[in-house]
Motif scaffolding. Sequence first.
Motif, PDB file in Angstrom:
ATOM      1  N   GLU A   1      35.812   4.159 -63.422  1.00  9.40           N
ATOM      2  CA  GLU A   1      36.003   3.070 -62.469  1.00  9.40           C
ATOM      3  C   GLU A   1      34.696   2.850 -61.720  1.00  9.40           C
ATOM      4  OE1 GLU A   1      38.389   1.087 -62.063  1.00  9.40           O
ATOM      5  OE2 GLU A   1      39.920   1.978 -63.324  1.00  9.40           O
ATOM      6  N   ALA A   2      34.219   1.622 -61.705  1.00 11.29           N
ATOM      7  CA  ALA A   2      32.944   1.328 -61.051  1.00 11.29           C
ATOM      8  C   ALA A   2      33.035  -0.038 -60.406  1.00 11.29           C
ATOM      9  CB  ALA A   2      31.810   1.346 -62.071  1.00 11.29           C
ATOM     10  N   PRO A   3      32.233  -0.306 -59.373  1.00  8.56           N
ATOM     11  CA  PRO A   3      32.254  -1.634 -58.757  1.00  8.56           C
ATOM     12  C   PRO A   3      31.873  -2.701 -59.767  1.00  8.56           C
ATOM     13  CG  PRO A   3      31.027  -0.047 -57.423  1.00  8.56           C
ATOM     14  CD  PRO A   3      31.288   0.602 -58.742  1.00  8.56           C
ATOM     15  N   ALA A   4      32.487  -3.863 -59.622  1.00  9.38           N
ATOM     16  CA  ALA A   4      32.149  -4.963 -60.514  1.00  9.38           C
ATOM     17  C   ALA A   4      30.691  -5.349 -60.334  1.00  9.38           C
ATOM     18  CB  ALA A   4      33.042  -6.164 -60.221  1.00  9.38           C
ATOM     19  N   GLU A   5      30.022  -5.662 -61.426  1.00  7.80           N
ATOM     20  CA  GLU A   5      28.633  -6.072 -61.341  1.00  7.80           C
ATOM     21  C   GLU A   5      28.368  -7.152 -62.381  1.00  7.80           C
ATOM     22  OE1 GLU A   5      26.098  -3.000 -63.832  1.00  7.80           O
ATOM     23  OE2 GLU A   5      27.365  -1.977 -62.369  1.00  7.80           O
ATOM     24  N   THR A   6      27.308  -7.889 -62.186  1.00 13.41           N
ATOM     25  CA  THR A   6      26.954  -8.963 -63.105  1.00 13.41           C
ATOM     26  C   THR A   6      26.289  -8.380 -64.341  1.00 13.41           C
ATOM     27  OG1 THR A   6      26.627 -10.425 -61.232  1.00 13.41           O
ATOM     28  CG2 THR A   6      25.638 -11.105 -63.322  1.00 13.41           C
ATOM     29  N   PRO A   7      26.606  -8.898 -65.548  1.00 16.47           N
ATOM     30  CA  PRO A   7      25.921  -8.439 -66.747  1.00 16.47           C
ATOM     31  C   PRO A   7      24.410  -8.663 -66.624  1.00 16.47           C
ATOM     32  CG  PRO A   7      27.823  -9.771 -67.299  1.00 16.47           C
ATOM     33  CD  PRO A   7      27.624  -9.892 -65.825  1.00 16.47           C
ATOM     34  N   PRO A   8      23.624  -8.065 -67.518  1.00 16.49           N
ATOM     35  CA  PRO A   8      22.166  -8.201 -67.429  1.00 16.49           C
ATOM     36  C   PRO A   8      21.736  -9.659 -67.338  1.00 16.49           C
ATOM     37  CG  PRO A   8      22.754  -6.587 -69.090  1.00 16.49           C
ATOM     38  CD  PRO A   8      24.031  -7.198 -68.628  1.00 16.49           C
ATOM     39  N   ALA A   9      20.705  -9.903 -66.550  1.00 21.69           N
ATOM     40  CA  ALA A   9      20.213 -11.266 -66.381  1.00 21.69           C
ATOM     41  C   ALA A   9      19.580 -11.773 -67.670  1.00 21.69           C
ATOM     42  CB  ALA A   9      19.187 -11.297 -65.242  1.00 21.69           C
ATOM     43  N   ASP A  10      19.483 -13.108 -67.761  1.00 18.81           N
ATOM     44  CA  ASP A  10      18.964 -13.702 -68.990  1.00 18.81           C
ATOM     45  C   ASP A  10      17.596 -13.159 -69.351  1.00 18.81           C
ATOM     46  OD1 ASP A  10      21.255 -15.105 -68.955  1.00 18.81           O
ATOM     47  OD2 ASP A  10      20.360 -17.046 -68.439  1.00 18.81           O
ATOM     48  N   GLY A  11      16.766 -12.951 -68.391  1.00 19.00           N
ATOM     49  CA  GLY A  11      15.410 -12.505 -68.666  1.00 19.00           C
ATOM     50  C   GLY A  11      15.311 -11.093 -69.204  1.00 19.00           C
ATOM     51  N   ASP A  12      16.406 -10.340 -69.143  1.00 15.41           N
ATOM     52  CA  ASP A  12      16.385  -8.966 -69.638  1.00 15.41           C
ATOM     53  C   ASP A  12      16.496  -8.890 -71.155  1.00 15.41           C
ATOM     54  OD1 ASP A  12      16.190  -8.146 -67.058  1.00 15.41           O
ATOM     55  OD2 ASP A  12      18.333  -7.678 -66.838  1.00 15.41           O
ATOM     56  N   PHE A  13      16.683 -10.015 -71.852  1.00 15.13           N
ATOM     57  CA  PHE A  13      16.885 -10.015 -73.289  1.00 15.13           C
ATOM     58  C   PHE A  13      15.657 -10.560 -74.003  1.00 15.13           C
ATOM     59  CE2 PHE A  13      21.109 -10.242 -71.456  1.00 15.13           C
ATOM     60  CZ  PHE A  13      21.775  -9.250 -72.157  1.00 15.13           C
ATOM     61  N   ASP A  14      15.382  -9.994 -75.183  1.00  9.58           N
ATOM     62  CA  ASP A  14      14.301 -10.524 -76.016  1.00  9.58           C
ATOM     63  C   ASP A  14      14.727 -11.808 -76.710  1.00  9.58           C
ATOM     64  OD1 ASP A  14      12.282  -8.270 -75.768  1.00  9.58           O
ATOM     65  OD2 ASP A  14      14.046  -7.162 -76.480  1.00  9.58           O
ATOM     66  N   TYR A  15      16.006 -11.875 -77.119  1.00 12.73           N
ATOM     67  CA  TYR A  15      16.525 -13.051 -77.800  1.00 12.73           C
ATOM     68  C   TYR A  15      17.940 -13.310 -77.322  1.00 12.73           C
ATOM     69  CZ  TYR A  15      12.677 -11.965 -80.964  1.00 12.73           C
ATOM     70  OH  TYR A  15      11.441 -11.677 -81.482  1.00 12.73           O
ATOM     71  N   GLU A  16      18.309 -14.594 -77.252  1.00 17.82           N
ATOM     72  CA  GLU A  16      19.663 -14.977 -76.895  1.00 17.82           C
ATOM     73  C   GLU A  16      20.183 -15.962 -77.937  1.00 17.82           C
ATOM     74  OE1 GLU A  16      20.131 -16.243 -72.893  1.00 17.82           O
ATOM     75  OE2 GLU A  16      18.687 -14.784 -72.095  1.00 17.82           O
ATOM     76  N   TYR A  17      21.465 -15.830 -78.270  1.00 13.17           N
ATOM     77  CA  TYR A  17      22.031 -16.622 -79.347  1.00 13.17           C
ATOM     78  C   TYR A  17      23.273 -17.370 -78.880  1.00 13.17           C
ATOM     79  CZ  TYR A  17      18.922 -14.561 -82.768  1.00 13.17           C
ATOM     80  OH  TYR A  17      17.812 -14.188 -83.474  1.00 13.17           O
ATOM     81  N   ALA A  18      23.389 -18.600 -79.336  1.00 13.42           N
ATOM     82  CA  ALA A  18      24.605 -19.384 -79.129  1.00 13.42           C
ATOM     83  C   ALA A  18      25.549 -19.141 -80.297  1.00 13.42           C
ATOM     84  CB  ALA A  18      24.264 -20.867 -79.007  1.00 13.42           C
ATOM     85  N   SER A  19      26.777 -19.626 -80.153  1.00 11.12           N
ATOM     86  CA  SER A  19      27.802 -19.313 -81.148  1.00 11.12           C
ATOM     87  C   SER A  19      27.416 -19.792 -82.538  1.00 11.12           C
ATOM     88  CB  SER A  19      29.144 -19.939 -80.738  1.00 11.12           C
ATOM     89  OG  SER A  19      30.149 -19.593 -81.646  1.00 11.12           O
ATOM     90  N   GLY A  20      26.883 -21.001 -82.666  1.00 12.17           N
ATOM     91  CA  GLY A  20      26.547 -21.547 -83.968  1.00 12.17           C
ATOM     92  C   GLY A  20      25.343 -20.892 -84.617  1.00 12.17           C
ATOM     93  N   GLU A  21      24.640 -20.026 -83.883  1.00 10.22           N
ATOM     94  CA  GLU A  21      23.445 -19.385 -84.406  1.00 10.22           C
ATOM     95  C   GLU A  21      23.720 -17.983 -84.934  1.00 10.22           C
ATOM     96  OE1 GLU A  21      21.149 -19.557 -80.851  1.00 10.22           O
ATOM     97  OE2 GLU A  21      20.290 -21.515 -81.314  1.00 10.22           O
ATOM     98  N   VAL A  22      24.988 -17.597 -84.963  1.00  8.78           N
ATOM     99  CA  VAL A  22      25.375 -16.262 -85.406  1.00  8.78           C
ATOM    100  C   VAL A  22      26.118 -16.379 -86.735  1.00  8.78           C
ATOM    101  CG1 VAL A  22      26.829 -14.260 -84.869  1.00  8.78           C
ATOM    102  CG2 VAL A  22      25.437 -15.311 -83.097  1.00  8.78           C
TER     103      VAL A  22
END
Length: 856
Positions: free
Chosen positions: A25-46
């Motif tokens: 059990e842990a306090p709710a937190e926001t997932p990693p920020a966009d800048g923390d990723f090398d690549y980001e993909y939309a649904s149609g790109e997978v």
Amino acid sequence: MKRTVLSLCILTALAGCESETVYIEAPAETPPADGDFDYEYASGEVAHATLIAALDFDKEAYGEKINPQNVGRKFPASIEFNQDQLVWESSGEVLNLKNYERLTFNSLNLAEKRTISFRVYFNEEQSGQLSSIMDGEHWGVRSREPFVVLNADDQIEVWRKYEGSAWEGDDEPRHILTTEKIERGKWFTFTFAGDDQETRIYFDGNLVGQGPAIAAATNKLAFGAALLSRSHQDLIPSARMKVDDIKIFRGPLPVDYIRSLTNPDPEERPLLPPGSPVPTDTIKNVDYEQVVLTWQHNNLFKTRDVEYTVFLSTDSKMNSVDIEWRTLNTHFTAGALKPDTDYFWRIDSYDGSTRVRGPVWSFRTSNPVDKSLLPEQLNVMAYNIWHAGADADPLMGQDYLFEQIQSNNIDILLMVESYGYQQALANKLGFYMHTGGSNDNLSILSRYPIIQPLGTCSFGFCGARIELPENRQLDAYAIWLSSINDGAMIPAIPSYTNDDLVQLDTPRANTMESYLETIETLSDSQKRPIIMGGDLNTSSHLDYTDETNYYNRGQVNWPTSLVIEQFGYTDTLRQVYPFALDMECITWSPFFKNNYGRSRIDMVFNKGAQLNSVDAGCLLDNSHPVLHPADHGAAWTTLKVDKALWDESLSLIDDFDRDRKASESFSFMRIEGDKLWSDEGFNDGGADGITEILEGGILRMTNSSSGDQNALMAGGLPSEDNGWTMEFRVQVTDPGSSTAVWQAITRSSTYDQRIFIGANGIGESANNGSSIKYPVNFASDFRVVRIAYDPLIKAARLWVDGDIVAKNIESNDGYFNMLGFGNSSSNISSGQILIDYVRIEDGYHAPTNQLMQSAK
């Protein structure tokens, strides 16, 4: 609060390392920020694609169609080529093709949504004429679809039906695209990618040609010389080329995945996100009580071990998450979620150096189903699932099939080509199942208990009785008819007259008539409605009318559909849509769209006023977000229940017949009005206890202080060769002073085995009623108990409410020769029970046979 779940695996040299899951059990937190990723993909790109076959000539071929791992029977592809065609190059062995040499993948059954990638080297010298690079064939009937050729200008052309077709009435050739010129004397990666919208050609990951969809599935795929078929016997030679690293995917790959395959060094390929999620994106009616998330990540698109982080949320923007989970596996059991709720989930990947953020997928959970109440509607489906649901995609096809049934909220499934998947599918759905054998063609799956087989299941006929809530029953039959001279393909050939069609369909009609006559002996639609359906391999006189005028034929009186109508059955689709053009439901074939003949050959029928079709349709190529996994479409109907016209059934085995003699049914007892009625098989066993008949036809039996009370005996049981079955409906209303207050005595002449029933369960003679061996709550409500002696194992089995409780109750004398119902034990001197009915049958009758057991 959210749940953070860490899956830890200590990596050692030992194989099969299991992960330990820890919930924190842990306090709710926001997932990693966009800048923390090398690549980001939309649904149609997978990629939602499966590698079904791969061959690089330096090792054995592999892929899901080469070595299928699906549940049930396997239908692998095979590869044919001449080993002498292999030549050595610095990168290893490659295939050298020229003249009339070819490499062929047989029984591939490649969907129209596909990706084919291979390295190719065109020799400096070419013939200067049209030459074949790749050719597809459709079940030996037609070839050249798709047809990929090298023309005289060194351009690659793609065709559908390059030379037309030898079949009458078939459609014309279609040019799909022409690419830019190839460069001779140089290796490059050629990729053919297509879906239901367009076809694309890539050279080394660069788009060089684009055109309309092929709209054709491919049973056989060849590289090199064009294939021969019944349509085309002319020879088209191979381009002079060398080929290597062939990879064939079911499903279109996005461009990043296509470019990744161009890198000859797998270690240098970038990390790409996983795909093929289950639940599939946007799918509905996911069972909220047990949600399991899975995804696929082919090794071609990752170079090392990957840690996945799964986020699950009810927030579509994922600004907050309910569950976060890290693992090296490609699955996660989320457990019970909220009913009737939209959920969103995402998978991020990390391979130690690169972080990739995946797209957000969604699903909606189901509503609770109250199985204690007779439903207002029943959803019934007839579905030929094509080789255990695995031929199109052995990895994902069965998952997609399951999702089709679940998302359409099907209650009863009449399944064809089950071939070993029936029990696994029933288990996954939480359904009951009946079939003739574990790998048989036909099966019946039901949300509600299957209580009795009807007739003998064969390749073309299988029936079962289903128990619904509130003491209602219905009879269901799955049907398959011969595909010889089928009623979908033959009508498209103009040389056949309408009279020819009728004559060719008559053998099917004769078979159907024999099945219907059998049903007449097994079922009575006035007592129980009948549903029947399956793959009939013929068309309907209700579809081929003057108004529809299919193939310019006007009215065709197909004998099979006419005989079904003559026996009083209603075509559920035509009850809702009398005019066929309002809802055609062309179920042959949503997979092989390029068939020259098309028709509705899969149907659902009903008989009996208790059920009426209020909606109907079919599942075709758009029935699943990724893939319709079968060559047939599925026919479905929604049947409205008229409770007032549906009489209650009295017994799990059958209704009692007052005129039935002991020679036909060994012994039976029921309460009618204010009288206890039984045949001569029962006697009172010398008991003089307190017996009353209550209002509503319930027998009350009360033990007294003297013991040995209220025994109804039936002696002289059949020989062990026949077996026997006893069933009764009982409730313990007074537990008395002993654990057991009642006996259903199944015993030999030495009284060595007895079954005791108490408020809290069942005991055997070894404890003489003093303790409970099988816990069951008999105090809260009536329970149906069945005890059946199986002569094959020389022992009895015991069920409560259709669920197996004991599989092997043995008798020292080899078989039981006396049955008693009541109390004959001096140890039991108090307590009270209520009995609704008792029935004893000659022969072994399980409420479900060995292949009909509850999947729950």
